[in-house]
Design an enzyme around this catalytic site. Sequence first.
Site, PDB file in Angstrom:
ATOM      1  N   GLU A 320       0.843  -1.194   0.000  1.00  0.00           N
ATOM      2  CA  GLU A 320       0.000   0.000   0.000  1.00  0.00           C
ATOM      3  C   GLU A 320       0.879   1.244   0.000  1.00  0.00           C
ATOM      4  OE1 GLU A 320      -2.603   0.049   3.334  1.00  0.00           O
ATOM      5  OE2 GLU A 320      -3.708  -1.749   2.749  1.00  0.00           O
ATOM      6  N   LYS A 322       2.023   4.605   1.514  1.00  0.00           N
ATOM      7  CA  LYS A 322       1.976   5.233   2.840  1.00  0.00           C
ATOM      8  C   LYS A 322       1.500   6.671   2.678  1.00  0.00           C
ATOM      9  CE  LYS A 322       4.707   5.842   7.038  1.00  0.00           C
ATOM     10  NZ  LYS A 322       4.254   7.211   7.334  1.00  0.00           N
ATOM     11  N   LEU A 323       0.431   7.012   3.363  1.00  0.00           N
ATOM     12  CA  LEU A 323      -0.179   8.332   3.220  1.00  0.00           C
ATOM     13  C   LEU A 323       0.383   9.307   4.246  1.00  0.00           C
ATOM     14  CD1 LEU A 323      -3.852   7.123   2.688  1.00  0.00           C
ATOM     15  CD2 LEU A 323      -2.258   7.909   0.940  1.00  0.00           C
ATOM     16  N   GLU A 389      -6.733   6.823   7.001  1.00  0.00           N
ATOM     17  CA  GLU A 389      -5.892   8.012   7.095  1.00  0.00           C
ATOM     18  C   GLU A 389      -6.674   9.195   6.525  1.00  0.00           C
ATOM     19  OE1 GLU A 389      -1.614   9.244   7.892  1.00  0.00           O
ATOM     20  OE2 GLU A 389      -2.705   7.373   8.230  1.00  0.00           O
ATOM     21  N   PHE A 430      -8.488   1.868   4.937  1.00  0.00           N
ATOM     22  CA  PHE A 430      -7.751   0.656   4.560  1.00  0.00           C
ATOM     23  C   PHE A 430      -8.107  -0.554   5.413  1.00  0.00           C
ATOM     24  CE2 PHE A 430      -4.733   3.484   6.872  1.00  0.00           C
ATOM     25  CZ  PHE A 430      -4.697   2.817   8.086  1.00  0.00           C
ATOM     26  N   GLU A 490       4.893   9.438   0.204  1.00  0.00           N
ATOM     27  CA  GLU A 490       5.523   9.289   1.514  1.00  0.00           C
ATOM     28  C   GLU A 490       6.342   8.011   1.619  1.00  0.00           C
ATOM     29  OE1 GLU A 490       5.901  10.248   5.786  1.00  0.00           O
ATOM     30  OE2 GLU A 490       5.584  11.344   3.924  1.00  0.00           O
ATOM     31  N   LYS A 495       1.968  -5.349   3.982  1.00  0.00           N
ATOM     32  CA  LYS A 495       1.030  -5.964   4.921  1.00  0.00           C
ATOM     33  C   LYS A 495       0.871  -7.446   4.619  1.00  0.00           C
ATOM     34  CE  LYS A 495      -1.682  -1.839   6.052  1.00  0.00           C
ATOM     35  NZ  LYS A 495      -3.032  -1.241   6.128  1.00  0.00           N
ATOM     36  N   LYS A 512       6.712  -0.518   7.272  1.00  0.00           N
ATOM     37  CA  LYS A 512       6.798   0.643   6.389  1.00  0.00           C
ATOM     38  C   LYS A 512       8.146   0.668   5.669  1.00  0.00           C
ATOM     39  CE  LYS A 512       7.906   3.653  10.332  1.00  0.00           C
ATOM     40  NZ  LYS A 512       7.466   4.807  11.113  1.00  0.00           N
ATOM     41  N   LYS A 514      10.454   3.377   3.225  1.00  0.00           N
ATOM     42  CA  LYS A 514      10.567   4.745   2.721  1.00  0.00           C
ATOM     43  C   LYS A 514      11.737   4.838   1.753  1.00  0.00           C
ATOM     44  CE  LYS A 514       8.536   7.244   6.620  1.00  0.00           C
ATOM     45  NZ  LYS A 514       8.723   8.362   7.581  1.00  0.00           N
TER      46      LYS A 514
END
Length: 979
Positions: A320, A322-323, A389, A430, A490, A495, A512, A514
């Site tokens: 997914e 990341k918001l 989010e 989500f 972001e 998951k 997460k 990045k």
Amino acid sequence: MDSDEIMPDEEHPNVPVGDEESDIDEKYPNRPRNHSPTLPFHELFQTLFNPLGEIKKKPAGAVAARRKVGPHGQSAANLNPLERRRDVIERFISRWRKEVGDDIYPAFRLILPDKDRDRAMYGIKEKAIGKMLVKIMKIDKNSEDGFNLLNWKLPGQAATSRMTGDFAGRCFDVISKRPMRTDVGDMLIEEVNEKLDKLSAASKEEQQLPILAEFYRRMNPEELMWLIRIILRQMKVGATERTFFDVWHPDAENLYSISSSLRRVCWELHDPNIRLDAEDRGISLMQCFQPQLAQFQMDSLDRMVARMRPTEEDPVFWIEEKLDGERMQLHMASDDSVPGGRRFRFWSRKAKEYTYLYGNGIYDENGSLTRYLKDAFADGVQSLILDGEMITWDPEQDAPAPFGTLKTAALSEQRNPFSTTGARPLLRVFDILYLNGRDLTGYTLRDRRKALQKAVRPVHRRFEIHPYEEATTKDQVEAALRKVVAEASEGLVLKNPRSPYRLNERHDDWMKVKPEYMTEFGESLDLIVIGGYYGSGRRGGNLSSFLCGLRVDDGHASQGASASKCYSFCKVGGGFNAADYANIRHHTDGKWMEWNPKKPPTAYIELAGRDAQYERPDMWIKPEDSVVICVKAASVSASDQFRLGLTLRFPRFKRLRMDKDWKSALSVQEFLDLKSNVEQEHREKELNVDNSRRKRVKRTAKKPLTVAGYDMDEDVKYAGPSGHIFDGLNFYILTDSSAPIKKTKPELEQLVKANGGMFFQTNNAAPHTICVADRRTVKAASLQKRGDVDIIRPSWIIDCVKQNEIDAGLPDFLLPFEPRHMFFATPGKHDEVASNVDQFGDSYARDTTSEELSDCPESITKLIERLQESVNSGHEMPCGLLFKSLTILFPHRNDDVSESEAKTSSHPSITHVVIDPESSSKEISSLRGKWSRKPGRKVPHIVTVDWVEESWKSRTLLDEERFQPKRCISGIAKPYWPG
């Protein structure tokens, strides 16, 4: 009231004060009932707060002495501090059960006021209370006491230093001079709660003043001091809520984590012998819970994929985006009493309710979101809980707006609901955790997503289901990461679709990822501010740099340490603009205290150097009173100046994290884990580079063996320009030249001869012969061992000829020797040679080449580091060095880019690309795509020209995320070109 007196709108929402008694009875039919009136209010501080505070102050003493046990067991005096705190709390709770009953909720509301979500915020701060006390006590506001109350942030004119920065303590000083009563009052805890409920419902001073006046008439100064601390929710009693919960019931902390309800903890767990049933350990409709969190990024994608626990039958994991918004949970229930038939409630990750902002019903006039949710749910959906989010969406750009604009967009939507162009809140959902009375947290993510898609009907750009991609390999993660880079998102969240929802837990099922940008350590670090330093020059008179700390985990804490203790970690002075300083001042006003070297606040802050107190700040602040800031840095380095033995190199402020408090700031262990992951990742990258190089190595033919410095038969071609620079000089050249230009020994001899010099094959053939060598051959070593002859590098010959060519038309000038020219220097020669260059090795007599400038001497690097450290101590970086160490690309404005510029634009050292603020998304995506297609390479920041201008104005490098270009739908790019 001014802005310093009343809370912002978001902290003082228009929500009901509490449930009616009949509603409470219906909701909690089996709640405990007290058999007697509650204890007097003064019992709280006499038997609980003060004893806990005394334990905090007393030294722990020798372990052996404290561990002695008498014939009748261990006395309170022999307990360690934690055990003594528990003992005090246990005695208070035991007395309450005996003298009052099993309902301890009235007391816990006053003991843990910051955990009481059932009472609305009071909406008043220190200055407003000070104003009302001046009126109640009829004090001249210009008198000493009036000044001390109204200007409590400043050192008091005659107040004790103990009360400096402690507003409640300052009130105690003033009230003690004119009390309505000297002995304790007769107000019961229950009565105090009733008055506080009325105070929280009052929104104007004329409503608040009589309530506070009654407290003044019926309480003595110490009671009032603690009452003010309760109102401000700044208790500081020497024990955390975890200790109180643990003493009250073994399941108390767990229940609070999933419900955020102090009332439920007190009423459902009043019997310590009855444990929570399995069905009561899950979430409940209209009760805020603590959500599942994503685990920190690991050192390699392979390990992260492995943590998704794939199986042969089901190797899939989800990716997914990341918001960059605010975590939000939405609760919805059918309710005919609400217009539209549906009731909504919203909570953030930190259990802060935002129903007042997003709406409690479909026809709520203040609902910036719910008014669009009339048809957002499938037929048959009666109740649900969604996790998602909340982000800000810009409809003009059809893209997310920057972080930090969410509340502004929601308030704007409330005022102008018919606007089609203004930014608006968008909830990206989500997960679904509850549906029609059933708790879904035990179901797999895949099953929950199926339920979500059936239950929710998305509303375009208002209420949407967050998309995901299925993947099975790390290559797919890398591809998604490249897409994230191209779109300036972001990051990613991986998951495990086979996993349940884990309440209040950071687990490997969600991880997460990045992108890694140029010049940065990797993860942004959320650090707690624990100290401040006064600046100089334009920064003078204010705290201009800050000491940041790491929260001490239980595993690193010493016995008896405060729960909020921090280790000093780094000083941050770069990246702040005027608005950032003002924002930090606003949230910490009146909470700073002067650092006393004789009595350092070791219960809260531990510096390096013990008594030496390295990096001692001018002012300090308790972690629970402070703010969390997001910091980026170039790297981590060892340092004995900070308590952890590590610090950040070139830290830079990114933004203020008002969504976090000291408890969620980075801890010592979390940082060490992050550091370990980053180091492991770098090692693996280096290994990959080494392996790829080995694959590309080509075999070369062996060269014939030659004697270094002896090649008399070589055919010498033209060696360079001719002149008279070496007229009258004799040379003995021992070796060839390796730098800056490769020349053989015969070529060097020809160069000397062409410029008027003579060369020989021994150093004794002519007087004053200059010996030249670039390597330690046998002959060079022999001369060096004698120690009576200077040996010069061939670079001096080359530099002399080159400078003579540059100075054509001027008289011939023989360059003086520089340190870089010396292969070996006799005693006394060093000082003479050193005087021919400046402190950085730059020659006074010749032009410095671009190659020399790019190869920055170590002395300049050290100077830059010293200047950077001075920035973190409150000084300004010289403007000429502001963009030092950065490689900035300004793309050409023409569409036809030259071959040389195309090569430059893909150079791996580029750290920033500066473009026009109005550039289109097509051009921006093209720029980002250039780097996203280069696996393993760090990504340069793409910023608007405003970043350069605002950084120059602020005399510091500002965070790049604030200056990212807006993403457009179409159009032609307008890259910025200086001039």
